[in-house]
Design a protein around this motif. Structure first.
Motif, PDB file in Angstrom:
ATOM      1  N   SER A 391       0.758  -1.150   0.072  1.00 26.63           N
ATOM      2  CA  SER A 391      -0.166   0.179   0.048  1.00 26.63           C
ATOM      3  C   SER A 391       0.976   1.515  -0.174  1.00 26.63           C
ATOM      4  CB  SER A 391      -0.876  -0.309   1.212  1.00 26.63           C
ATOM      5  OG  SER A 391      -1.510  -1.030   1.436  1.00 26.63           O
ATOM      6  N   PRO A 392       0.886   2.126  -0.916  1.00 32.17           N
ATOM      7  CA  PRO A 392       1.376   3.321  -1.112  1.00 32.17           C
ATOM      8  C   PRO A 392       1.557   3.861   0.098  1.00 32.17           C
ATOM      9  CG  PRO A 392       0.420   3.132  -3.083  1.00 32.17           C
ATOM     10  CD  PRO A 392      -0.310   1.917  -2.064  1.00 32.17           C
ATOM     11  N   ALA A 393       0.482   4.349   0.947  1.00 33.55           N
ATOM     12  CA  ALA A 393       0.163   5.099   2.005  1.00 33.55           C
ATOM     13  C   ALA A 393       0.744   4.337   3.159  1.00 33.55           C
ATOM     14  CB  ALA A 393      -1.215   5.053   2.434  1.00 33.55           C
ATOM     15  N   LEU A 394       1.464   3.403   3.177  1.00 31.68           N
ATOM     16  CA  LEU A 394       2.220   2.769   4.295  1.00 31.68           C
ATOM     17  C   LEU A 394       3.689   2.605   4.103  1.00 31.68           C
ATOM     18  CD1 LEU A 394      -0.190  -0.227   5.204  1.00 31.68           C
ATOM     19  CD2 LEU A 394       0.240   1.889   6.688  1.00 31.68           C
ATOM     20  N   MET A 395       3.882   3.211   3.069  1.00 29.75           N
ATOM     21  CA  MET A 395       5.616   3.156   2.696  1.00 29.75           C
ATOM     22  C   MET A 395       6.436   4.048   3.487  1.00 29.75           C
ATOM     23  SD  MET A 395       6.154   1.317  -0.139  1.00 29.75           S
ATOM     24  CE  MET A 395       4.972   0.263   0.918  1.00 29.75           C
ATOM     25  N   ARG A 396       5.804   4.898   4.273  1.00 31.35           N
ATOM     26  CA  ARG A 396       6.419   5.606   5.379  1.00 31.35           C
ATOM     27  C   ARG A 396       5.477   5.588   6.333  1.00 31.35           C
ATOM     28  NH1 ARG A 396       9.246  11.442   4.750  1.00 31.35           N
ATOM     29  NH2 ARG A 396      10.598  11.166   6.533  1.00 31.35           N
ATOM     30  N   HIS A 397       5.701   4.770   7.450  1.00 33.11           N
ATOM     31  CA  HIS A 397       4.767   4.407   8.560  1.00 33.11           C
ATOM     32  C   HIS A 397       5.749   4.202  10.001  1.00 33.11           C
ATOM     33  CE1 HIS A 397       1.331   3.273  10.418  1.00 33.11           C
ATOM     34  NE2 HIS A 397       1.662   2.259  10.934  1.00 33.11           N
ATOM     35  N   LYS A 458      -7.748  -3.304   5.178  1.00 29.69           N
ATOM     36  CA  LYS A 458      -7.154  -4.433   4.181  1.00 29.69           C
ATOM     37  C   LYS A 458      -5.648  -4.729   4.169  1.00 29.69           C
ATOM     38  CE  LYS A 458     -10.725  -4.344   0.691  1.00 29.69           C
ATOM     39  NZ  LYS A 458     -11.734  -3.482   1.397  1.00 29.69           N
ATOM     40  N   ASP A 459      -4.953  -3.652   4.766  1.00 27.99           N
ATOM     41  CA  ASP A 459      -3.439  -3.883   4.925  1.00 27.99           C
ATOM     42  C   ASP A 459      -2.875  -3.036   6.110  1.00 27.99           C
ATOM     43  OD1 ASP A 459      -0.914  -4.497   4.128  1.00 27.99           O
ATOM     44  OD2 ASP A 459      -0.644  -2.995   2.611  1.00 27.99           O
ATOM     45  N   ILE A 499       8.027   1.234  15.991  1.00 25.12           N
ATOM     46  CA  ILE A 499       9.195   0.920  14.863  1.00 25.12           C
ATOM     47  C   ILE A 499       8.740   1.818  13.543  1.00 25.12           C
ATOM     48  CG2 ILE A 499       9.181  -0.953  13.000  1.00 25.12           C
ATOM     49  CD1 ILE A 499       8.562  -3.233  15.212  1.00 25.12           C
ATOM     50  N   ARG A 500       9.784   2.174  13.177  1.00 26.08           N
ATOM     51  CA  ARG A 500       9.769   3.043  11.830  1.00 26.08           C
ATOM     52  C   ARG A 500      10.007   2.397  10.453  1.00 26.08           C
ATOM     53  NH1 ARG A 500      12.503   7.932  13.143  1.00 26.08           N
ATOM     54  NH2 ARG A 500      14.111   7.045  12.299  1.00 26.08           N
ATOM     55  N   LEU A 501       9.218   2.367   9.660  1.00 32.03           N
ATOM     56  CA  LEU A 501       9.368   1.803   8.441  1.00 32.03           C
ATOM     57  C   LEU A 501       9.413   3.076   7.306  1.00 32.03           C
ATOM     58  CD1 LEU A 501       9.636  -0.313   5.998  1.00 32.03           C
ATOM     59  CD2 LEU A 501       7.093  -0.437   5.940  1.00 32.03           C
ATOM     60  N   ASP A 502      10.737   3.159   6.622  1.00 31.80           N
ATOM     61  CA  ASP A 502      10.639   4.169   5.636  1.00 31.80           C
ATOM     62  C   ASP A 502      11.357   3.509   4.417  1.00 31.80           C
ATOM     63  OD1 ASP A 502      11.484   6.297   3.776  1.00 31.80           O
ATOM     64  OD2 ASP A 502      11.977   7.589   5.663  1.00 31.80           O
TER      65      ASP A 502
END
Ligand code: FES
Length: 560
Positions: A391-397, A458-459, A499-502
């Motif tokens: 999901s593009p919206a979660l690429m930086r989360h 959904k994701d 946790i940070r995902l980038d």
């Protein structure tokens, strides 16, 4: 150098007697001297009632044998282990190295001048090729080919991206039991391998791009007559190889491994493909460079509109021109001088590409490649995300960790209505890596907790040291290395940590003070105990981490 039946004589202390005895026994099967004087082409028979993906193996074996005979060789089939993805407990990956050892040793042990490798279901082609590269017998690979698509209520369906999507609808209460039963008969409507860009399709494509199979062999649907003609042609090529063609280690080279990395990125291929490619390369003494793989991902687009990253299925890719057309499109990124089993170069494959006016399958669907390699204090040895299917919206989360300490713990608690979890949290699964589970199961596709699924989520970001089926969709970080069971930082995560995902920055960070992590590290109980005996013990002792392809330590590299 001895040829055919004279090769690799059984040791009785008298070579003449060994050959005499061998002939006496093979004549019991009705062979003539003329037949026994021909070059021998062995064919690995991976037919199994437990492997419906290989359901067309009997016809393909016949076609390959016909090709061998037409070219003047003697075909000799022999069985190897066959692994059907959904029939292997605890997981097919646990058995891949066993199949590789089986194939390698039987290729070495039996007299042959060349071999045809028949396989397709996820682990079978990587396993067979790992063995073939180690044995270094000249081989040509024949994938069994992908299934044709299914249909349900006007919708086109395919295993197994739609298996997961429809099961998700069922879990969320949006598809009843009766319809799920009907759908189970329509998702895999023919023999052949999963027809999305899962592991089987990915590996067949990479193998073709490495010149280890004939042009178009990856994508021809399993039930098509053309698949049999491909088998026949491969049999003929094997006879040419028997006369002195390239061997696997002439074809698995730094250039061809890099070419395969380009194809893996440009097809939105399976994350499993990275593990298998690493293992195959490792057998030739080549280290797959994860940093280079990531760089390629920033340079090449996803060019294939196939599920789970896109919309179509393998038969559509075939009709759009298949791998030769992809090679032509990707030529600026590839070493087109790489040799192939046919004795020519990859350029010959690209030159043979069919022009298909109006095709819409091979086109740029994402500006960058399918996968990214992440680094950070949570994955010092790397982790991978297939961002083309995320999901593009979660690429930086950034989110709060909700931790499951094992696959079993996840299974027991993930749907508990009392589980403290929101859509913004990050699900973490520990102890599901190569040694932890063991076998690194495809558990990385953690299900969305039922209560969130029912609310329309959904994701979510999910992180583990497990693998994931190439057919799955989601924002899922996999192959965290080193795994938690050997003391990797993933095992230090506790529920409530941040946790940070980038993905753009390629970072995966556990936002916990180093002093606190050190305290947790000191309390680590140690790796799981060694099983007492058998393959389980060998596996636990020898299996390497994902960044080394999960091969066994003693199988890597070459003897020379
Ligand atoms: Fe065999 Fe998917 S289950 S390829």
């Amino acid at each position: 150098m001895s040829k055919g039946l004279r090769k690799g004589l059984t040791s009785y202390g008298d070579a003449g007697f060994s050959l005499f005895l061998r002939k006496a026994f093979i004549k019991a099967a009705g062979y003539s001297d003329d037949a026994l004087d021909r070059p021998i082409v062995a064919i690995t028979d991976t037919e199994s009632d437990y492997n419906p993906c290989h359901g067309n193996a009997p016809q393909l074996l016949e076609a390959i044998s016909r090709g061998v005979m037409l070219a003047g060789g003697l075909p000799m089939r022999f069985p190897t282990i066959s692994i059907g993805e959904s029939f292997a407990n605890p997981t097919s990956m646990y058995l891949r190295n066993l199949m590789a050892m089986d194939t390698e040793e039987m290729l070495r042990a039996q007299p042959m001048d060349a071999a045809v490798i028949l396989g397709g279901c996820d682990k079978t082609l990587p396993a067979a090729l790992m063995g073939a590269v180690s044995a270094n017998v000249p081989v040509v690979t024949v994938p069994v080919g992908p299934m044709v698509v299914g249909h349900h209520r006007g919708e086109v369906l395919g295993a197994c991206t739609d298996c997961r999507r429809l099961w998700g609808l069922h879990r969320a209460g949006k598809m009843d039991e009766a319809e799920v039963e009907v759908v189970s008969g329509r998702l895999a409507p023919s023999v052949g391998t999963c027809m999305v860009m899962g592991t089987a399709s990915t590996m067949a494509i990479l193998i073709e791009a490495m010149g280890l199979s004939l042009p178009n062999s990856a994508c021809i649907p399993a039930p098509h007559a053309e698949r049999l003609r491909c088998g026949e042609a491969s049999g003929k090529v094997a006879v040419a190889l028997a006369a002195g063609g390239p061997r696997p280690r002439d074809l698995v080279t730094p250039a061809s491994v890099r070419n395969a990395m380009v194809l893996l990125q440009a097809t939105g291929g399976s994350t499993n493909g990275l593990v298998h490619l690493t293992a195959i390369a490792g057998r030739a003494g080549i280290t797959l460079d994860l940093a280079e793989f990531d760089r390629i991902g920033r340079q090449v687009p996803v060019l294939v509109d196939l599920k789970p990253s896109g919309e179509h299925y393998m038969e559509h890719l075939h009709h759009a021109g298949g791998v030769p057309r992809l090679l032509r499109e990707l030529a600026p990124h590839l070493d087109m001088t790489a040799p192939t089993v046919t004795g020519g170069t990859l350029q010959d494959y690209a030159d043979a590409a069919e022009e298909v006016p109006g095709q819409t399958v091979i086109r740029v669907i994402k500006p960058v490649g399918g996968m990214a390699v992440l680094r950070g204090n949570l994955c010092p040895g790397g982790a991978v995300i297939k961002h083309s299917a995320a999901s593009p919206a979660l690429m930086r989360h950034e989110g709060r960790a909700v931790v499951f300490t094992s696959v079993r713990d996840m299974t027991e608690r993930v749907d508990d209505p009392a589980l403290d979890v929101t859509a913004d949290d990050i699900l973490v699964l520990q102890n599901a890596g190569p040694k932890g589970a063991p076998g690194m199961p495809e558990a990385g596709y953690l299900p969305i907790p039922k209560k969130l699924g029912a609310a329309g989520v959904k994701d979510m970001v999910r992180i583990s040291d497990a693998r994931m089926s190439g057919t799955a969709f989601g924002t899922i970080v996999l192959h965290v290395t080193p795994e938690s069971a050997v003391g990797g930082p993933l095992g230090l995560v506790r529920t409530g940590d941040r946790i940070r995902l980038d993905v753009e920055a390629r970072e995966l960070t556990l936002l916990v003070e180093e002093a606190e992590l050190e305290r947790r590290r000191a309390a680590f109980a140690g790796a799981p105990p060694l099983p007492k005996r058998g393959y389980a013990r060998l596996f636990q002792q020898e299996v390497l981490q994902a960044d080394e392809g999960c091969d066994f330590a003693f199988l890597k590299g070459t003897d020379d």
